[in-house]
Enzyme design. Structure first.
Site: not given
Ligand code: ADP
Length: 219
Positions: A15, A90, A124, A157, A168
C-alpha cells in the site's frame, strides 16, 4: 485528478509503495496513518505516548485517537482536491466514523498471495528521514543502509520482528478484512492484483489509476 481514495490491504501488500508512486503521478497527498503515528512516537507528542505500546505490539491504536488524527489531517487545505488514505480505516467502526466527516469515492483493495506478503514484510527497511521503503532483496538501496532519496538512515521497524508481524497479520484478518465486504456493498471497491514484484510495479499502479479514473467518471 480530484478524488478521495482509500487504500485497503494486508500489511506488506505494498500500500505504502503504491500510494507514494500514485501520489507523485496524481498530485494527491499520501496520508499514511502508520507514518503519522511513527512520527508522533518519535517526537514524543501526547498522541505518540498513547500510541506507542499498541504500535510496538502490532495491535491497533484505539479508534478514537486515530480518527481524531485523520480528521484533523484531512481538514488541511492540501486535501481539498482529494487524497490517498493509507492505513485508515482499519476497522468497521473507523469506516463509519469516516463516513461521518468525509465521502470516499473509491477503495483500492490490494491483494497478493500470503507467501509474497510474508517475504515482503521480513525484508522491509524504512528511511528514518522520509519514510521511503526498501527491500533488502527486491528493491535494495544503492548504498546499504542509506536512503537513495534523502540519504537518511534505513532501519527495520520495531513492529517488523517475526512475532509482531504474525500479530499484525492476525489483526488484519480479524479487524480489517471485514471492510472489503463493507465497501463492496457500497459499490466503490476496486480489486487490485498487487502480486507483481518491484520490476512490474507499474502493473499495479496502472490498475489503481484505472480504478481512480473510473471513479472520477462515476462522480
Ligand atoms: P502496516 O500496514 O504495514 O501494518 P502501518 O505503518 O500502516 O503498517 O501501521 C503500523 C501500526 O500503526 C499498526 O500496526 C497500528 O498499531 C498503527 N495504526 C496505523 N493505522 C491505524 C489505524 N487506522 N487504526 C489503528 N491503528 C493504526
Amino acid at each position: 485528478m480530484a478524488m478521495n481514495a482509500v487504500l485497503l490491504g494486508s500489511p506488506g501488500v505494498g500500500k505504502g509503495t503504491c500510494a507514494k508512486i500514485l501520489s507523485e503521478k496524481t498530485g494527491l497527498p499520501h496520508i499514511s496513518t502508520g507514518d503519522m503515528l511513527r512520527q508522533a512516537i518519535r517526537e514524543g507528542t501526547a498522541l505518540g505516548r498513547e500510541a506507542k505500546s499498541f504500535v510496538d505490539a502490532g495491535k491497533l491504536v484505539p479508534d478514537g485517537l486515530v480518527t481524531k488524527m485523520v480528521q484533523e489531517r484531512l481538514s488541511q487545505p492540501d486535501c481539498k482536491k482529494g487524497f490517498l488514505l493509507d492505513g485508515y480505516p482499519r476497522t468497521v467502526a473507523q469506516a463509519r466514523d469516516l463516513e461521518g466527516f468525509m465521502a470516499v469515492g473509491v477503495v483500492l483493495n490490494l491483494s497478493a498471495p500470503e507467501s509474497v506478503i510474508v517475504e515482503r514484510l521480513s525484508g522491509r527497511r524504512t528511511c528514518r528521514g522520509c519514510s521511503a521503503t526498501y527491500h533488502v532483496k527486491n528493491s535494495p538501496p544503492k548504498k546499504e543502509g542509506v536512503c537513495d532519496r534523502c540519504s537518511g538512515e534505513l532501519y527495520q521497524r520495531s513492529d517488523e520482528k517475526p512475532e509482531v508481524v504474525a500479530e499484525r497479520l492476525k489483526v488484519y484478518e480479524k479487524q480489517t478484512k471485514p471492510l472489503v465486504e463493507f465497501y463492496r456493498g457500497k459499490g466503490i471497491l476496486a480489486d487490485i492484483n498487487a502480486g507483481f514484484g518491484m520490476p512490474e510495479i507499474s502493473k499495479v499502479i496502472g490498475q489503481c489509476e484505472d480504478a481512480i479514473k473510473a471513479a472520477v467518471r462515476r462522480k
